[in-house]
Design a protein around this motif. Structure first.
Motif, mmCIF file in Angstrom:
data_model
loop_
_atom_site.group_PDB
_atom_site.id
_atom_site.type_symbol
_atom_site.label_atom_id
_atom_site.label_comp_id
_atom_site.label_asym_id
_atom_site.label_seq_id
_atom_site.Cartn_x
_atom_site.Cartn_y
_atom_site.Cartn_z
ATOM 1 N N LEU A 1 -7.104 14.650 8.608
ATOM 2 C CA LEU A 1 -6.420 15.714 7.871
ATOM 3 C C LEU A 1 -5.020 15.281 7.460
ATOM 4 O O LEU A 1 -4.596 15.507 6.327
ATOM 5 N N TYR A 2 -4.300 14.636 8.373
ATOM 6 C CA TYR A 2 -2.958 14.144 8.046
ATOM 7 C C TYR A 2 -3.021 13.175 6.857
ATOM 8 O O TYR A 2 -2.267 13.308 5.895
ATOM 9 N N GLN B 1 -2.698 11.672 0.775
ATOM 10 C CA GLN B 1 -3.691 11.685 -0.305
ATOM 11 C C GLN B 1 -4.762 10.604 -0.150
ATOM 12 O O GLN B 1 -5.232 10.039 -1.144
ATOM 13 N N PHE B 2 -5.161 10.305 1.082
ATOM 14 C CA PHE B 2 -6.236 9.352 1.315
ATOM 15 C C PHE B 2 -7.556 9.984 0.881
ATOM 16 O O PHE B 2 -7.793 11.166 1.094
ATOM 17 N N SER B 3 -8.415 9.170 0.302
ATOM 18 C CA SER B 3 -9.776 9.613 -0.014
ATOM 19 C C SER B 3 -10.583 9.649 1.283
ATOM 20 O O SER B 3 -10.162 9.115 2.316
ATOM 21 N N GLY B 4 -11.754 10.236 1.199
ATOM 22 C CA GLY B 4 -12.634 10.245 2.358
ATOM 23 C C GLY B 4 -13.011 8.846 2.804
ATOM 24 O O GLY B 4 -13.110 8.562 3.998
ATOM 25 N N ILE C 1 -0.717 1.679 10.353
ATOM 26 C CA ILE C 1 -1.400 2.374 9.258
ATOM 27 C C ILE C 1 -0.393 3.332 8.627
ATOM 28 O O ILE C 1 0.218 4.125 9.324
ATOM 29 N N THR C 2 -0.245 3.243 7.334
ATOM 30 C CA THR C 2 0.669 3.994 6.455
ATOM 31 C C THR C 2 2.093 3.717 6.714
ATOM 32 O O THR C 2 2.860 3.344 7.243
#
Length: 133
Positions: free
Chosen positions: A48-49, A55-58, A132-133
């Motif tokens: 969810l975050y 705006q990550f895709s699935g 990550i990110t």
């Protein structure tokens, strides 16, 4: 609630961007109870975050889940609030199939993520550990 989830799950199987992942994450987090596996709730919050704030895709969320699951560890505890968000999977199912329902899924994710906002720093710290990110 479960029947609505099952319908939305099937609906998203063929949708672009693998939005099925967002449905799985939102439902796991919103319906968490004493029987839920802590890792499922934590990974749902990660998804969810990443979706709501980054705006990550699935597909991208799924890859992060795989990366996180590669190493065994003790996972951080998360806070499960009484209020789980004002939008439910039933609201998503009530939206017309197509762009309206896809937008309802995004709104549902945002609603659940906001309700669980007390966990934001925990999720960010976990993702930083994995670079990550």
């Amino acid at each position: 609630m479960r029947a609505a989830y099952d319908e939305v799950y099937v609906y998203t199987m063929g949708r672009p961007g693998f939005i099925l992942q967002h449905v799985v994450d939102a439902f796991a987090v919103q319906t968490a109870d004493d029987k839920s596996k802590p890792i499922g709730v934590l990974f749902g919050l990660v998804g969810l975050y990443l979706h709501v704030e980054k705006q990550f895709s699935g597909h991208q969320v799924q890859r992060v889940h795989i990366e996180l699951g590669r190493r065994k560890r003790e996972w951080p505890r998360v806070y499960v609030p009484e209020d789980r968000g004002s939008i439910t999977v039933a609201d998503v199912l009530a939206a017309s199939a197509g762009p309206d329902r896809d937008m309802a899924i995004d709104n549902w994710c945002r609603s659940v993520w906001t309700a669980f906002g007390a966990n934001r720093q925990t999720i960010i710290a976990l993702l930083r550990e994995y670079q990550i990110t």
